[in-house]
Design an enzyme around this catalytic site. Structure first.
Site, short mmCIF file in Angstrom:
data_model
loop_
_atom_site.label_atom_id
_atom_site.label_comp_id
_atom_site.label_asym_id
_atom_site.label_seq_id
_atom_site.Cartn_x
_atom_site.Cartn_y
_atom_site.Cartn_z
N ASP A 1 -1.68 23.38 -47.61
CA ASP A 1 -0.79 23.32 -46.45
C ASP A 1 -1.11 22.11 -45.57
OD1 ASP A 1 0.60 25.64 -47.05
OD2 ASP A 1 -0.85 26.92 -46.03
N THR B 1 -5.06 13.20 2.48
CA THR B 1 -4.22 14.41 2.55
C THR B 1 -3.33 14.59 1.33
OG1 THR B 1 -2.43 13.27 3.71
CG2 THR B 1 -4.19 14.18 5.05
N ASP B 2 -3.26 13.59 0.46
CA ASP B 2 -2.31 13.62 -0.65
C ASP B 2 -2.87 14.27 -1.90
OD1 ASP B 2 0.27 13.05 -1.36
OD2 ASP B 2 -0.17 11.08 -2.16
N ASP C 1 4.57 31.13 -41.54
CA ASP C 1 4.18 31.93 -42.69
C ASP C 1 4.39 33.40 -42.35
OD1 ASP C 1 3.22 32.64 -45.13
OD2 ASP C 1 1.20 31.84 -44.84
N GLU D 1 -1.74 6.13 -5.68
CA GLU D 1 -3.06 5.88 -6.27
C GLU D 1 -3.52 6.96 -7.25
OE1 GLU D 1 -2.38 5.63 -3.09
OE2 GLU D 1 -3.04 3.69 -2.31
N VAL E 1 0.83 -1.21 0.00
CA VAL E 1 0.00 0.00 0.00
C VAL E 1 0.87 1.26 0.00
CG1 VAL E 1 -1.70 1.30 1.34
CG2 VAL E 1 -1.94 -1.17 1.09
N ALA E 2 1.98 1.22 0.75
CA ALA E 2 2.84 2.40 0.84
C ALA E 2 3.52 2.71 -0.49
CB ALA E 2 3.90 2.18 1.91
N ASP F 1 -2.32 28.03 -43.63
CA ASP F 1 -3.73 28.41 -43.66
C ASP F 1 -4.46 27.92 -44.90
OD1 ASP F 1 -2.56 29.99 -45.57
OD2 ASP F 1 -2.99 31.91 -44.59
N GLU G 1 6.68 6.20 4.21
CA GLU G 1 5.64 5.20 4.42
C GLU G 1 6.20 3.78 4.43
OE1 GLU G 1 2.69 5.92 1.47
OE2 GLU G 1 2.01 7.82 2.34
#
Length: 918
Positions: free
Chosen positions: A638, A733-734, A337, A295, A290-291, A634, A703
């Site tokens: 082109d 918190t991330d 151009d 994610e 998990v650490a 344009d 972690e």
């Protein structure tokens, strides 16, 4: 429409086959060759609906969500959940599954927002069409077209509906529908009632593009009832290919997943061998997995790219692919151009040369009302397809050069009614980018037929055998005249003026007007030369300076005269005095190795009188050298070069629909400066992605280290963190600070750096060293130090029991809470450190990213709620902290950020002392 399409107009059912005779078709559609009235068109819009393809019936959300839970990082979490379940911790297993579902939902919402952001860009480029309404040619939104409208189709237009031609001839690119690479001829005179509709030579179809000619056509089907709509109905689903950046990050995700799973598998037996039980070893493996899993990595990157696309659109650059934002930042060469990009594309006639002398229209001249000048301006005005506004503030349509010719004719009292001009036209040979001239065959007031030609002097003069005399007659065009005109052209070009030679000749009544252009444009009489000035855009010079500072070379590739282009280039800062000018003929004569050698140097080159094929060749040569090329254009021709370049840039105002379709980016303001703005934005987005990757990767170390300390000590050091606490960090918190880092302003000196190499990965060794070996190690030391300090203050010694019922259990919970809060505090320091790679935080300002401050505030509030909410303590294994323990983690952000600030100061000092290469 299908052959049995039945509609109701004003309550009356109508059935129309587009291949039936025009009279019958007009009757069935209740229209005429003059089109509809505005009121009738509005009523029909209610009946037929808008001219749009039906939208896809929503996302297939179950499949999309399944995709989110089967990417590598999610699969590793599934392994952790299975381990937790079989080791007798169903609460942990449930929590991990909840994290997988929540993260998948978050990623799904982020991708949906990114998709909507790209789809919303269509509003910046509304597609328009020219139609006959109330017996006048007007421009309307293509979505408002209805059956019965009469379209006016010109070279470069995209056909917006299925239609039957009324008059005129076209060359149409049908590759969208048939896959054929060559344009197909379409003519109103070709009547076919059998075979496939796509092969009918008097029908045109929605989604195709006109490459040559001009015609009128009556709309027979719109929206879902067109041939394109039929195909779209068969292909409702379309898959989005991952960008290079997304593929690169996905490879890293697989690497992280394999490392995390492998570490978990290896350390389970290692933990058992070190004295841990199987349950404790499995808990350790789950924590390790998990650490190691970031994610929010993939959805955050997708959102950052979408934000970049949206910001660019607001600044005048519509990017049509998310991956193009990444490519923009590495642009090394811009091929631009001249007209409309470097200049304002607001032509005005300043001088006119006649055989009798020069007339300065800017400063006034006595000869401004001469008969010779009126003949020249009339000839130039007849040889146009543009239309001036009938009212002072009314709309104008057409090429700026032609509008300037019509304007000078009007100012000299030689007005030309567009209806009369078109009514008297017997043939038109449209401007050809290779021939660089245009001719029309028209009936004049005395019923005589005359050829009127305008174009580049070097292409018109060879077609002339005579020159207008001072007395109104005509004499032979001599070599001395040609030499004198050559010097005049060079003189005008050196002043930055664009020139058009104007010529004409009368045709005998028995002259057969056929398809052979050479026969018509022969034996002309030169009337004079018109000089036009298109001033450079005011902000282009500053943009050129900025591009040069960023290490970007700029080549001018234009169809204009070389001296004119060089003068404009010098005014805005491209090239040096005496810059090399390569004409189209010279370029065609160069071999591939010679062209490669020409483009391999640092010199900026003016490619003049260039054909569309030349643009394609230049783009191929530059890309073969490893350059990242942005190519502007344009015109219809082109499109191949725009498609081949790394970043094809089309003009949103003056560009054709075909060019806009082929381009990766469209400038809504036609301004070169917007290209440089887009490059800067691309670099900023790329840097910001690296910033939050650094931020996310840094937290893996503090972690992981606590679990390693637990395993390597054989359980003598209790677990400083629980798996649920890690999940609370990664999910609670991330995320907000990581998202906020995607909105960081540009770091000082961003455009003073050379472009990054084409193959440079976004995740490099230097980034990993900074994340894992520097910021991560500092964070881990602080976290472990805080944890052990709280335990030692409570009288703990290695090996002492800290489980439920033990005297040290409450102190252990406070220690884990300090460790958890310590990681959150280190995240804050890392977020501020990640804001710059080289500069100090003071250089960008602490408060310059309000979203980051809000994200950090949210993370702090979330952390304090978890710490001081009693009913969450049993779930997370935390405890309320006294003031002294809370103050213990308060300096952590400053320590992490301060250490990195000192590292960047040392790097800047070392770079300053390093000698500069000559």
């Amino acid at each position: 429409m299908t052959s049995s399409d039945t509609r109701e107009v004003d309550g009356t059912s109508t059935t129309a086959d587009p291949r039936e005779p025009l009279i019958s078709l007009f009757r069935d559609l209740r229209t005429s060759a003059l089109g509809l009235s505005g009121r009738d068109a509005q009523r029909r819009l209610l009946v037929y609906g808008t001219n749009e393809l039906p939208k896809r019936s929503g996302r297939q959300w179950p499949g999309q969500l399944l995709k989110q839970v089967t990417h590598p990082l999610a699969l590793v979490l599934v392994i952790a959940a299975v381990l937790a379940w079989f080791t007798g911790t169903p609460v942990l297993a449930t929590a991990i599954v909840a994290v997988i579902v929540l993260n998948a939902g978050f990623a799904f919402v982020q991708e949906l927002q990114a998709e909507r952001a790209v789809e919303a860009l269509a509003a910046y480029l509304p597609t328009h069409a020219h139609v006959m309404r109330d017996r006048q040619r007007v421009e309307v939104e293509a979505r408002t077209l209805v059956p019965g409208d009469v379209l006016v189709i010109s070279e470069g237009d995209r056909v917006c509906a299925d239609a039957r031609m009324i008059d005129g001839d076209l060359e149409v690119d049908l590759s969208t529908l048939t896959g054929e690479s060559l344009p197909a001829a379409r003519s109103a005179d070709q009547v076919e009632t059998a075979g496939s509709r796509l092969q009918a030579r008097n029908l045109v179809f929605s989604g195709t593009a006109c490459t040559e000619g001009e015609a009128r056509a009556v709309v027979t089907a719109t929206g879902a009832h067109t041939e394109l709509g039929r195909i779209a109905a068969l292909t409702q689903r379309s898959t989005r290919a991952d960008s290079p950046l997304e593929r690169q990050v996905k490879r890293v995700a697989w690497l992280i997943a394999l490392v995390a799973a492998g570490a978990g598998v290896v350390f389970v037996p290692a933990g058992v061998a070190a004295g841990l039980g199987w349950t404790a070893a499995a808990t350790f493996a789950i924590g390790l997995i998990v650490a190691n899993v970031p994610e929010g990595l993939l959805p955050t990157i997708t959102l950052a790219l979408a934000v970049g696309v949206r910001d660019l659109a607001r600044r005048g650059a519509v990017v049509k692919r998310l991956s193009a934002v990444e490519t923009l930042g590495s642009t090394t060469v811009i091929c631009t151009d001249k007209t409309g990009t470097l200049t304002e594309n607001k032509m005005r006639v300043t001088k006119v040369w006649l055989p009798g002398g020069e007339i300065d229209l800017e400063n006034g001249s006595d000869a401004a009302g001469s008969a010779e000048l009126r003949v020249l301006t009339y000839t130039a005005a007849v040889c146009t397809s543009a239309e001036l506004a009938s009212q002072p503030l009314g709309p104008t349509t057409g090429d700026p050069t032609e509008l300037a010719l019509l304007e000078v004719a009007r100012s000299l009292g030689v007005p030309l009614n567009p209806h009369d001009r078109d009514a008297g036209r017997r043939a038109v040979f449209h401007f050809d980018p290779h021939l660089r001239r245009m001719s029309t065959v028209d009936i004049e007031g005395d019923r005589t037929v005359a050829v009127h030609t305008k174009g580049a002097p070097e292409t018109v003069l060879p077609c002339c055998s005579g020159i207008a005399g001072i007395d109104g007659g005509q004499r032979e065009l001599t070599d001395a005249d040609r030499s004198r005109l050559s010097g005049l052209i060079d003189e005008y070009a050196a002043q930055g003026l664009r020139m058009l030679a104007i010529a004409r000749r009368r045709l005998d009544d028995d002259t057969v007007i056929g398809p052979a252009r050479e026969a018509i444009e022969n034996g002309l009489c030169l009337l004079g030369v018109v000089a036009l000035f298109d001033p450079p855009r005011a902000q282009v010079a500053d943009a050129i300076i900025q591009a040069h500072r960023a290490g970007i070379r700029i080549h001018v590739v234009t169809g204009d005269n070389g001296l004119t282009a060089a003068q404009i280039a010098r005014r805005v800062g491209i090239g040096s005095v005496g810059a090399q000018i390569i004409t189209g003929e010279q370029l065609d004569a160069l071999s591939e190795p010679e062209l490669d050698h020409l483009l391999s140097g640092d010199e900026e080159i003016i490619f003049a009188r260039s054909s569309p094929e030349a643009k394609l060749r230049i783009a191929d040569a530059l890309r073969a050298q490893g350059q990242v090329v942005a190519m502007t254009g344009d015109g219809v021709n082109d499109a191949p070069a725009l498609h081949r370049a790394d970043i094809g840039v089309a003009m949103g105002r003056s560009g054709t629909d075909v060019a806009r379709e082929a381009a990766t980016m469209v400038l809504t303001d036609d301004d070169f400066g917007t290209i440089v703005v887009a490059v800067e934005a691309g670099r900023r987005v790329y840097d910001n992605i690296r910033k939050f990757i650094l931020y996310i990767f840094t937290h893996a170390v503090p972690e992981v280290v606590p679990f390693l300390a637990f395993a390597l000590s054989g359980g003598a050091i209790p677990l400083p963190l629980t798996v649920l606490q890690i999940l609370a960090i990664d999910l609670g918190t991330d995320i907000l600070p990581a998202l906020a880092l995607s909105r960081e302003p540009a770091e000082p000196g961003l455009m003073d750096r050379p472009p990054r190499p084409r193959k440079e990965g976004i995740i490099r060794g230097a980034l990993l060293l900074r994340a894992w070996a520097f910021l991560g190690v500092i964070s881990a030391v602080l976290v472990m130090g805080g944890f052990l300090l709280v335990l030692y203050q409570a009288g703990w010694h290695p090996g002492d029991p800290t489980g439920v019922g033990a005297p040290l259990h409450h102190s252990y919970q406070q220690a884990t809470t300090v460790a958890w809060l310590g990681i959150v505090a280190c995240q804050i320091g890392t977020a501020f450190a990640a804001r710059t790679e080289h500069a100090s935080l003071r250089a960008i300002g602490v408060f310059s990213n309000p979203a980051l401050l809000v994200g950090i505030a949210g993370a702090i509030v979330f952390a304090l709620l978890l710490v001081y909410t009693p009913f969450l303590h049993p779930l997370l294994g935390t405890a309320a902290l006294p003031a002294d323990q809370l103050m213990l983690v308060t300096p952590f952000p400053c320590i992490v950020w301060g250490a990195d600030e000192l590292r960047r100061l040392w790097l800047r000092h070392r770079a300053h002392r390093r000698p500069t290469a000559p």
